[in-house]
Motif scaffolding. Sequence first.
Motif, short mmCIF file in Angstrom:
data_model
loop_
_atom_site.label_atom_id
_atom_site.label_comp_id
_atom_site.label_asym_id
_atom_site.label_seq_id
_atom_site.Cartn_x
_atom_site.Cartn_y
_atom_site.Cartn_z
N TRP A 50 -5.84 -23.33 -19.86
CA TRP A 50 -5.92 -22.23 -18.90
C TRP A 50 -4.54 -21.63 -18.66
CZ3 TRP A 50 -10.00 -19.62 -18.24
CH2 TRP A 50 -11.27 -20.20 -18.05
N LEU A 51 -3.52 -22.49 -18.65
CA LEU A 51 -2.14 -22.02 -18.49
C LEU A 51 -1.80 -21.02 -19.59
CD1 LEU A 51 0.27 -24.98 -17.63
CD2 LEU A 51 0.04 -22.80 -16.46
N VAL A 52 -2.11 -21.36 -20.83
CA VAL A 52 -1.84 -20.49 -21.98
C VAL A 52 -2.71 -19.23 -21.88
CG1 VAL A 52 -1.70 -20.34 -24.49
CG2 VAL A 52 -1.33 -22.53 -23.36
N TYR A 53 -3.98 -19.41 -21.53
CA TYR A 53 -4.91 -18.27 -21.35
C TYR A 53 -4.36 -17.28 -20.33
CZ TYR A 53 -9.20 -15.73 -20.04
OH TYR A 53 -10.13 -14.76 -19.75
N GLY A 54 -3.93 -17.79 -19.18
CA GLY A 54 -3.38 -16.94 -18.12
C GLY A 54 -2.14 -16.20 -18.58
N MET B 1 -6.13 -10.48 -27.72
CA MET B 1 -7.26 -10.59 -26.75
C MET B 1 -8.39 -11.45 -27.33
SD MET B 1 -8.33 -10.22 -23.86
CE MET B 1 -9.96 -10.66 -23.28
N GLU B 2 -8.63 -11.33 -28.65
CA GLU B 2 -9.61 -12.19 -29.32
C GLU B 2 -9.23 -13.67 -29.15
OE1 GLU B 2 -12.38 -12.14 -31.49
OE2 GLU B 2 -12.75 -10.19 -30.59
N PHE B 3 -7.95 -13.94 -29.38
CA PHE B 3 -7.46 -15.31 -29.30
C PHE B 3 -7.52 -15.81 -27.85
CE2 PHE B 3 -3.76 -18.26 -28.81
CZ PHE B 3 -4.29 -19.30 -29.55
N ALA B 4 -7.16 -14.95 -26.92
CA ALA B 4 -7.21 -15.32 -25.50
C ALA B 4 -8.65 -15.67 -25.11
CB ALA B 4 -6.69 -14.18 -24.62
N PHE B 5 -9.62 -14.90 -25.63
CA PHE B 5 -11.03 -15.14 -25.32
C PHE B 5 -11.46 -16.53 -25.82
CE2 PHE B 5 -15.56 -14.89 -26.52
CZ PHE B 5 -16.11 -14.58 -25.29
N LEU B 7 -9.55 -19.06 -26.50
CA LEU B 7 -8.80 -20.05 -25.73
C LEU B 7 -9.46 -20.27 -24.37
CD1 LEU B 7 -5.99 -21.35 -26.56
CD2 LEU B 7 -5.08 -20.00 -24.68
N GLY B 8 -9.90 -19.19 -23.75
CA GLY B 8 -10.57 -19.27 -22.45
C GLY B 8 -11.88 -20.03 -22.56
N ILE B 9 -12.59 -19.82 -23.67
CA ILE B 9 -13.85 -20.54 -23.89
C ILE B 9 -13.56 -22.04 -24.01
CG2 ILE B 9 -15.73 -20.91 -25.55
CD1 ILE B 9 -16.10 -18.38 -23.91
#
Lengths: 84, 84
Positions: A50-54, B1-5, B7-9
């Motif tokens: 989540w840290l990286v995501y944020g 943004m694809e990668f962030a998504f 990562l968030g999942i």
Amino acid sequence: MEFAFLLGIMAGAMTTGSIVPQVFKIVESKSARDVSTLFFVIMAGGMLLWLVYGTLRSDMVIVLWNGLSLGLTLVILALKKVYA
Amino acid sequence: MEFAFLLGIMAGAMTTGSIVPQVFKIVESKSARDVSTLFFVIMAGGMLLWLVYGTLRSDMVIVLWNGLSLGLTLVILALKKVYA
């Protein structure tokens, strides 16, 4: 966006703050038998992601609270080691 | 943004998924004595606020995982009632 920021601060204060009474409960009872190690190990890993995501989403509210939560979770894991 | 998504999942799968072994531990031991009610009550309130925060920021990853976590947290609170 102002309102969302304030809401995020409150939301994080609650989800991160909720960990504090768990810490005190373990210290008081000197027991962590019913507390799942797996719960807090996976939780710590997730908080790191989540840290990286944020950071990637430039969402500082997410970064702030997950950093603090990660620290508290590591404290609980240390206490679980001490009190088994 | 694809990668962030993605990562968030993954991040959510871990922080939300971490609640599952805690549920099983309580059911198996038929005991929730060392599990803090205050922890999960405040957590549930915070997750509700994160749901609203995610909606305001149009962050569906936040909405998805906090909705699921809220459900699991309510299950634990129900088990704590049953097994005290």
